[in-house]
Design an enzyme around this catalytic site. Sequence first.
Site, PDB file in Angstrom:
ATOM      1  CG  ASN A 157      -5.041   0.785   8.180  1.00 22.34           C
ATOM      2  OD1 ASN A 157      -5.322   1.310   9.258  1.00 22.34           O
ATOM      3  ND2 ASN A 157      -4.842   1.487   7.078  1.00 22.34           N
TER       4      ASN A 157
ATOM      5  CE  LYS B 192      -7.980   1.932   5.621  1.00 22.15           C
ATOM      6  NZ  LYS B 192      -8.272   2.224   4.208  1.00 22.15           N
TER       7      LYS B 192
ATOM      8  CG  HIS C 110      -2.888   4.646   5.008  1.00 20.01           C
ATOM      9  ND1 HIS C 110      -3.936   5.261   4.378  1.00 20.01           N
ATOM     10  CD2 HIS C 110      -3.068   3.312   4.851  1.00 20.01           C
ATOM     11  CE1 HIS C 110      -4.734   4.324   3.861  1.00 20.01           C
ATOM     12  NE2 HIS C 110      -4.227   3.131   4.132  1.00 20.01           N
TER      13      HIS C 110
ATOM     14  CD  GLU D  99      -7.508   5.738   4.285  1.00 22.60           C
ATOM     15  OE1 GLU D  99      -7.409   5.538   5.512  1.00 22.60           O
ATOM     16  OE2 GLU D  99      -7.942   4.874   3.495  1.00 22.60           O
TER      17      GLU D  99
ATOM     18  CD  GLU E 164      -2.068   0.244   1.956  1.00 21.05           C
ATOM     19  OE1 GLU E 164      -2.705  -0.722   2.360  1.00 21.05           O
ATOM     20  OE2 GLU E 164      -2.212   1.394   2.402  1.00 21.05           O
TER      21      GLU E 164
ATOM     22  N   GLY F 148     -10.053   0.576  -0.659  1.00 20.01           N
ATOM     23  CA  GLY F 148     -11.462   0.758  -0.320  1.00 20.01           C
ATOM     24  C   GLY F 148     -12.377   0.865  -1.537  1.00 20.01           C
TER      25      GLY F 148
ATOM     26  CB  SER G 155      -9.770  -3.950  -2.799  1.00 20.66           C
ATOM     27  OG  SER G 155     -10.332  -2.653  -2.705  1.00 20.66           O
TER      28      SER G 155
HETATM   29  P1  PGA Z   1      -8.714  -1.717   1.989  1.00 23.14           P
HETATM   30  O1  PGA Z   1      -7.649  -0.739   2.706  1.00 23.14           O
HETATM   31  O2  PGA Z   1      -8.229  -3.134   2.243  1.00 23.14           O
HETATM   32  O3  PGA Z   1     -10.021  -1.414   2.659  1.00 23.14           O
HETATM   33  O4  PGA Z   1      -8.694  -1.378   0.543  1.00 23.14           O
HETATM   34  C1  PGA Z   1      -6.284  -1.014   2.704  1.00 23.14           C
HETATM   35  C2  PGA Z   1      -5.549   0.093   3.429  1.00 23.14           C
HETATM   36  O5  PGA Z   1      -5.947   1.264   3.309  1.00 23.14           O
HETATM   37  O6  PGA Z   1      -4.568  -0.156   4.141  1.00 23.14           O
END
Ligand code: PGA
Length: 250
Positions: free
Chosen positions: A9, A11, A95, A97, A167, A173, A213
């Site tokens: 992903n 982003k 997602h 976000e 997730e 993150g 992460s």
């Molecule tokens: P991350 O993000 O691996 O940077 O924690 C995962 C995601 O948001 O899909």
Amino acid sequence: MRKNIVAGNWKMNKNFPEGIELIKDILEQSKNVDKAELIVSPPYIFLSEAASLLSNSTIGLAAQNCSNQESGAYTGEISSSMINSVGANHVILGHSERRAYYGETDELINQKIKLCIANSLKPIVCCGEVLQERENEEHFTVVAKQLKGMFENVSPEEFKNVIIAYEPVWAIGTGKTASPEQAQEIHEFIRETIKNSYGSELANNLSILYGGSCKPSNAKEIFAKPDVDGGLIGGAALNANDFIAIAQSF
Ligand code: PGA
């Protein structure tokens, strides 16, 4: 049986030349991956170029979102049919976000899921609890509610196209990862929930990815769990070596 999948992903990262470079690096190194299907998700405006670079490969291509409307006067929106027409085959939906910053609800995500499938795109549907909900031990309830809302009126025939990503928002993150045991117990719960709605065959064929992460140093122990079928990778997907190392962790 279900597939192992490692999806990146991206982003809102990488400009066009950087994105193309990353796809070329992943393509080159993908020869060393034999136990997982790879998916990359560059921003919308690189999808067309990415699709031509990936056309002779088995790497999947995902958009990071799509509109909940079919077409028409929705300035700035991108439809599922447009995404399909440039050669992408997956879409990341729901997602955290998008939920947190753009107010997306399970109902809206449900509309998008249906449109994606109608336009031959496989949705990677995200669910997961925030820290407060985990601390209150509400994570099972929260995820069950998200699944119910997002898959409302999604038929078994439609559901065959679905990939789920669990997730936990507190792990995205942040450098904090769910332990392999925490991931396993909720992935098992998700599969059981899907089994109750769609039966064992669809539940057993469903790929459930872990996200939050995930990196080369922890992927192996997480992917070793029986109900974890891969990962949705954010930060570590922006580096071809790390992304490929994660995909080699099965
Ligand atoms: P991350 O993000 O691996 O940077 O924690 C995962 C995601 O948001 O899909």
